[in-house]
Design a protein around this motif. Structure first.
Motif, mmCIF file in Angstrom:
data_model
loop_
_atom_site.group_PDB
_atom_site.id
_atom_site.type_symbol
_atom_site.label_atom_id
_atom_site.label_comp_id
_atom_site.label_asym_id
_atom_site.label_seq_id
_atom_site.Cartn_x
_atom_site.Cartn_y
_atom_site.Cartn_z
ATOM 1 N N ASP A 151 -3.036 -13.820 3.862
ATOM 2 C CA ASP A 151 -3.861 -13.686 2.639
ATOM 3 C C ASP A 151 -4.331 -15.088 1.977
ATOM 4 O O ASP A 151 -5.469 -15.058 1.658
ATOM 5 N N ASP B 180 -5.471 5.016 4.533
ATOM 6 C CA ASP B 180 -6.318 4.376 3.517
ATOM 7 C C ASP B 180 -6.906 3.210 4.139
ATOM 8 O O ASP B 180 -6.300 2.612 5.175
ATOM 9 N N LYS C 240 0.780 -1.463 0.051
ATOM 10 C CA LYS C 240 -0.081 -0.043 -0.017
ATOM 11 C C LYS C 240 0.864 1.242 0.118
ATOM 12 O O LYS C 240 0.492 2.253 -0.657
HETATM 13 P P1 IMP Z 1 -6.603 -2.432 5.555
HETATM 14 O O1 IMP Z 1 -5.290 -2.575 5.797
HETATM 15 O O2 IMP Z 1 -7.385 -2.466 6.959
HETATM 16 O O3 IMP Z 1 -7.210 -1.236 4.877
HETATM 17 O O4 IMP Z 1 -7.234 -3.956 5.037
HETATM 18 C C1 IMP Z 1 -7.410 -4.133 3.729
HETATM 19 C C2 IMP Z 1 -7.634 -5.477 3.438
HETATM 20 O O5 IMP Z 1 -8.165 -5.774 2.044
HETATM 21 C C3 IMP Z 1 -6.668 -6.452 3.432
HETATM 22 O O6 IMP Z 1 -6.733 -7.869 3.754
HETATM 23 C C4 IMP Z 1 -5.727 -6.353 2.193
HETATM 24 O O7 IMP Z 1 -5.321 -7.545 1.669
HETATM 25 C C5 IMP Z 1 -7.311 -6.119 1.224
HETATM 26 N N1 IMP Z 1 -6.918 -5.084 0.156
HETATM 27 C C6 IMP Z 1 -6.911 -3.782 0.095
HETATM 28 N N2 IMP Z 1 -6.287 -3.415 -0.944
HETATM 29 C C7 IMP Z 1 -6.137 -4.538 -1.774
HETATM 30 C C8 IMP Z 1 -5.596 -4.587 -3.193
HETATM 31 O O8 IMP Z 1 -5.305 -3.718 -3.565
HETATM 32 N N3 IMP Z 1 -5.436 -5.812 -3.382
HETATM 33 C C9 IMP Z 1 -5.653 -7.022 -2.684
HETATM 34 N N4 IMP Z 1 -6.142 -6.737 -1.618
HETATM 35 C C10 IMP Z 1 -6.374 -5.531 -0.870
#
Ligand code: IMP
Length: 207
Positions: free
Chosen positions: A98, A71, A15
């Motif tokens: 994952d 984000d 990210k």
């Molecule tokens: P966060 O870090 O709390 O925003 O969690 C986001 C979740 O969505 C995590 O499980 C990430 O792997 C998934 N995720 C967010 N953006 C992407 C992306 O661009 N590709 C694949 N998975 C994503």
């Protein structure tokens, strides 16, 4: 806006790379929390991506006065009524990986035909400035959940999220994903808003 830097409210290297590449285009340098010695893992207790992005930004505000960008993102699957949604990162439990998340999602869609596997990635981006100003934006990318993993790029759910042209996010080159992804779309809107604020300040308007 004098400081052309941001602290990104994420511990996710992928990210961070995506965010800094897009902000670089309008002259901003992005630092990770680690770069500035911040260790912060706020609980994401919000009911929406926007609430969670705000929770992260505000938690980091307690540790630095620098501009913050955060984000929160996830995947919403129509057949599952929008799940995993805000639970995307912990979809398969507290110790989710994952692979375990992907496996759970593929199992939940076992036997479901392609037209019913529609899904979208959603990203909420929040900018929190030192003076308390908050800028927000949302981005989406439509697609469907494939039947198997494909591709080695990206992270998270990328290997099972397919665009309508039957290519998975994990098969895209970085610059392509970084142009069309949910986060890219949300960040482009943020860049537009930041440029507008910079321009107004340059012209001497207080906004
Ligand atoms: P966060 O870090 O709390 O925003 O969690 C986001 C979740 O969505 C995590 O499980 C990430 O792997 C998934 N995720 C967010 N953006 C992407 C992306 O661009 N590709 C694949 N998975 C994503």
């Amino acid at each position: 806006m004098k400081d052309k830097i941001f602290i990104a409210a994420t511990n996710n290297k992928n990210k961070l790379r995506e965010i800094s590449e897009i902000l670089k285009k309008i002259g901003y340098t992005t630092f990770s929390m680690k770069d500035v010695g911040i260790d912060c893992h706020p609980e994401e207790t919000g009911n929406s991506f926007l609430e969670n992005a705000l929770i992260k930004a505000k938690a980091i505000r307690k540790m630095t006065d620098l501009p913050i960008i955060s984000d929160d993102s996830g995947i919403s699957v129509d057949y599952l009524g929008g799940m995993p949604g805000v639970h995307t990162s912990r979809y398969s439990g507290e110790n989710s990986t994952d692979d375990s998340n992907i496996l759970k999602l593929l199992n939940a869609l076992e036997g479901v035909e392609k037209p019913k596997r529609t899904a979208r990635f959603i990203s909420a981006v929040v900018v929190l400035m030192p003076d308390g100003q908050i800028i927000t934006s949302m981005g989406r990318c439509e697609g469907y959940i494939g039947f198997e993993k494909r591709g080695n790029n990206g992270f998270g759910y990328d290997p099972i999220f397919y665009l309508s042209r039957n290519i998975s996010f994990a098969e895209l080159e970085d610059y392509v994903k970084n142009s069309i992804s949910h986060r890219a779309r949300a960040l482009r809107k943020i860049c537009f808003k930041l440029k507008k604020i910079d321009r107004m300040e340059l012209l001497g308007y207080d906004i």
